[in-house]
Write a protein that holds these residues in place. Structure first.
Motif, PDB file in Angstrom:
ATOM      1  N   MET A 151       0.847  -1.181   0.000  1.00 16.18           N
ATOM      2  CA  MET A 151       0.000   0.000   0.000  1.00 16.18           C
ATOM      3  C   MET A 151       0.891   1.243   0.000  1.00 16.18           C
ATOM      4  N   PRO A 152       0.583   2.238  -0.821  1.00 20.57           N
ATOM      5  CA  PRO A 152       1.403   3.457  -0.835  1.00 20.57           C
ATOM      6  C   PRO A 152       1.387   4.159   0.503  1.00 20.57           C
ATOM      7  N   LYS A 153       2.495   4.843   0.769  1.00 22.05           N
ATOM      8  CA  LYS A 153       2.658   5.481   2.077  1.00 22.05           C
ATOM      9  C   LYS A 153       1.624   6.569   2.311  1.00 22.05           C
ATOM     10  N   PHE A 154       1.289   7.351   1.282  1.00 21.21           N
ATOM     11  CA  PHE A 154       0.351   8.443   1.490  1.00 21.21           C
ATOM     12  C   PHE A 154      -1.041   7.929   1.824  1.00 21.21           C
ATOM     13  N   VAL A 155      -1.418   6.774   1.293  1.00 26.81           N
ATOM     14  CA  VAL A 155      -2.723   6.200   1.630  1.00 26.81           C
ATOM     15  C   VAL A 155      -2.697   5.685   3.061  1.00 26.81           C
ATOM     16  N   TRP A 156      -1.615   5.021   3.441  1.00 30.27           N
ATOM     17  CA  TRP A 156      -1.523   4.479   4.787  1.00 30.27           C
ATOM     18  C   TRP A 156      -1.473   5.591   5.819  1.00 30.27           C
ATOM     19  N   LYS A 157      -0.776   6.669   5.504  1.00 29.80           N
ATOM     20  CA  LYS A 157      -0.598   7.754   6.470  1.00 29.80           C
ATOM     21  C   LYS A 157      -1.922   8.407   6.833  1.00 29.80           C
ATOM     22  N   TYR A 158      -2.829   8.495   5.893  1.00 26.15           N
ATOM     23  CA  TYR A 158      -4.088   9.185   6.133  1.00 26.15           C
ATOM     24  C   TYR A 158      -5.274   8.234   6.294  1.00 26.15           C
ATOM     25  N   SER A 159      -5.003   6.973   6.557  1.00 22.54           N
ATOM     26  CA  SER A 159      -6.099   6.036   6.732  1.00 22.54           C
ATOM     27  C   SER A 159      -6.741   6.224   8.100  1.00 22.54           C
ATOM     28  N   PRO A 160      -7.997   5.822   8.250  1.00 21.04           N
ATOM     29  CA  PRO A 160      -8.677   5.965   9.543  1.00 21.04           C
ATOM     30  C   PRO A 160      -7.999   5.195  10.664  1.00 21.04           C
ATOM     31  N   VAL A 161      -7.359   4.076  10.335  1.00 23.52           N
ATOM     32  CA  VAL A 161      -6.698   3.271  11.368  1.00 23.52           C
ATOM     33  C   VAL A 161      -5.542   4.053  11.977  1.00 23.52           C
ATOM     34  N   SER A 162      -4.726   4.669  11.139  1.00 23.10           N
ATOM     35  CA  SER A 162      -3.583   5.405  11.685  1.00 23.10           C
ATOM     36  C   SER A 162      -4.046   6.631  12.449  1.00 23.10           C
ATOM     37  N   GLY A 163      -5.154   7.238  12.030  1.00 20.02           N
ATOM     38  CA  GLY A 163      -5.707   8.364  12.789  1.00 20.02           C
ATOM     39  C   GLY A 163      -6.164   7.923  14.167  1.00 20.02           C
ATOM     40  N   ARG A 164      -6.808   6.775  14.234  1.00 15.92           N
ATOM     41  CA  ARG A 164      -7.254   6.246  15.530  1.00 15.92           C
ATOM     42  C   ARG A 164      -6.054   5.899  16.409  1.00 15.92           C
ATOM     43  N   GLN A 165      -5.039   5.304  15.818  1.00 14.92           N
ATOM     44  CA  GLN A 165      -3.849   4.963  16.588  1.00 14.92           C
ATOM     45  C   GLN A 165      -3.168   6.215  17.116  1.00 14.92           C
ATOM     46  N   GLU A 166      -3.139   7.279  16.321  1.00 15.27           N
ATOM     47  CA  GLU A 166      -2.530   8.515  16.799  1.00 15.27           C
ATOM     48  C   GLU A 166      -3.359   9.136  17.920  1.00 15.27           C
ATOM     49  N   ARG A 167      -4.690   9.075  17.792  1.00 15.68           N
ATOM     50  CA  ARG A 167      -5.538   9.608  18.866  1.00 15.68           C
ATOM     51  C   ARG A 167      -5.354   8.816  20.154  1.00 15.68           C
ATOM     52  N   ILE A 168      -5.199   7.504  20.029  1.00 16.83           N
ATOM     53  CA  ILE A 168      -4.946   6.682  21.220  1.00 16.83           C
ATOM     54  C   ILE A 168      -3.597   7.038  21.815  1.00 16.83           C
ATOM     55  N   PHE A 169      -2.573   7.175  20.973  1.00 17.45           N
ATOM     56  CA  PHE A 169      -1.238   7.525  21.454  1.00 17.45           C
ATOM     57  C   PHE A 169      -1.243   8.873  22.177  1.00 17.45           C
ATOM     58  N   LEU A 170      -1.947   9.848  21.630  1.00 16.60           N
ATOM     59  CA  LEU A 170      -1.977  11.174  22.234  1.00 16.60           C
ATOM     60  C   LEU A 170      -2.853  11.231  23.486  1.00 16.60           C
ATOM     61  N   GLY A 171      -3.835  10.360  23.584  1.00 12.87           N
ATOM     62  CA  GLY A 171      -4.733  10.389  24.735  1.00 12.87           C
ATOM     63  C   GLY A 171      -4.317   9.510  25.900  1.00 12.87           C
ATOM     64  N   MET A 172      -3.400   8.593  25.640  1.00 13.63           N
ATOM     65  CA  MET A 172      -2.993   7.654  26.693  1.00 13.63           C
ATOM     66  C   MET A 172      -2.378   8.311  27.928  1.00 13.63           C
ATOM     67  N   PRO A 173      -1.480   9.299  27.810  1.00 16.11           N
ATOM     68  CA  PRO A 173      -0.894   9.870  29.034  1.00 16.11           C
ATOM     69  C   PRO A 173      -1.935  10.492  29.962  1.00 16.11           C
ATOM     70  N   ASP A 174      -2.930  11.169  29.401  1.00 13.54           N
ATOM     71  CA  ASP A 174      -3.975  11.761  30.236  1.00 13.54           C
ATOM     72  C   ASP A 174      -4.804  10.687  30.933  1.00 13.54           C
ATOM     73  N   ALA A 175      -5.132   9.652  30.177  1.00 14.93           N
ATOM     74  CA  ALA A 175      -5.910   8.559  30.760  1.00 14.93           C
ATOM     75  C   ALA A 175      -5.121   7.843  31.849  1.00 14.93           C
ATOM     76  N   LEU A 176      -3.832   7.657  31.632  1.00 17.71           N
ATOM     77  CA  LEU A 176      -3.014   6.964  32.628  1.00 17.71           C
ATOM     78  C   LEU A 176      -2.839   7.804  33.891  1.00 17.71           C
ATOM     79  N   GLU A 177      -2.715   9.128  33.731  1.00 15.47           N
ATOM     80  CA  GLU A 177      -2.617   9.988  34.915  1.00 15.47           C
ATOM     81  C   GLU A 177      -3.884   9.881  35.764  1.00 15.47           C
ATOM     82  N   LEU A 178      -5.031   9.896  35.100  1.00 18.50           N
ATOM     83  CA  LEU A 178      -6.289   9.754  35.843  1.00 18.50           C
ATOM     84  C   LEU A 178      -6.399   8.362  36.455  1.00 18.50           C
ATOM     85  N   LEU A 179      -5.903   7.356  35.756  1.00 18.91           N
ATOM     86  CA  LEU A 179      -5.917   5.995  36.304  1.00 18.91           C
ATOM     87  C   LEU A 179      -5.019   5.898  37.534  1.00 18.91           C
TER      88      LEU A 179
END
Length: 171
Positions: free
Chosen positions: A1-29
C-alpha cells in the motif's frame, strides 16, 4: 500500500488519537488507583470521565472492563487490548500491568512511570513537528510572500525615477 494512503487512513488516525490520549488517561488511572479503587474500577472510572476528550482510549478501557466482567482473565484482556489497538505504548501498558500483577509490585507506580515516558514521547513528537514546520514554510514564502515584497520594494524607485525624469524634461 502506498505510504500516502496508509498515512491518512482511519486506522492510523485512531492509533494517533490513542497515542496522544494515553498519558492523560493513565494519569487519571494513577489518581484512581492511589485513591483506593482497584484497577478494574479505575479503568471504568477513566472510561466514564474522559469519554468526551479521548473517546478512543475510553472505548478500549470500557471494552477491557466489559471483558473482565464477563470472566476473561486479566492477563488475556490486557494482552488483547495492546494487540487490538496496534499502538506500541498500549502494548507496553498492558505488559507493564501484567508484570505488576504477576510480581505483586505497585500498579500505581508502574502506571506513573509509563505515563511519564509517554508524555516525553509526545513532547518529542511535538518538537519534531515544530522543527519540520520551518522547512515546510520555505516554499510558500518563496512562491507567495517574496514576490509581493519584491514588487513593493523594487517597483517604486523606477516609477519615481521615470516620473522625475518626465517632470524635469522640457516639453
Amino acid at each position: 500500500m502506498p505510504k500516502f494512503v496508509w498515512k491518512y487512513s482511519p486506522v492510523s488516525g485512531r492509533q494517533e488519537r490513542i497515542f496522544l490520549g494515553m498519558p492523560d488517561a493513565l494519569e487519571l488511572l494513577v489518581v484512581c488507583v492511589e485513591a483506593g479503587l482497584g484497577l478494574d474500577a479505575g479503568m471504568l472510572r477513566v472510561s466514564e470521565e474522559l469519554e468526551d476528550s479521548h473517546p478512543d482510549v475510553c472505548g478500549e478501557f470500557a471494552m477491557c472492563n466489559m471483558q473482565l466482567q464477563m470472566g476473561r482473565p486479566r492477563r488475556e484482556v490486557l494482552h488483547d487490548m495492546g494487540i487490538r489497538t496496534g499502538v506500541d505504548d498500549m502494548r507496553a501498558f498492558g505488559a507493564i500491568l501484567i508484570q505488576a500483577d504477576k510480581f505483586g509490585s505497585s500498579i500505581a507506580h508502574a502506571i506513573r512511570v509509563q505515563s511519564d515516558s509517554m508524555r516525553v514521547k509526545r513532547s518529542q513528537m511535538a518538537e519534531e513537528r515544530a522543527a519540520k514546520t520551518a522547512v515546510k514554510m520555505i516554499f510558500p514564502l518563496v512562491l507567495f510572500i517574496f514576490p509581493g515584497i519584491f514588487v513593493v520594494l523594487v517597483c517604486p524607485p523606477p516609477i519615481i525615477m521615470t516620473y522625475a525624469l518626465l517632470a524635469t524634461s522640457p516639453p
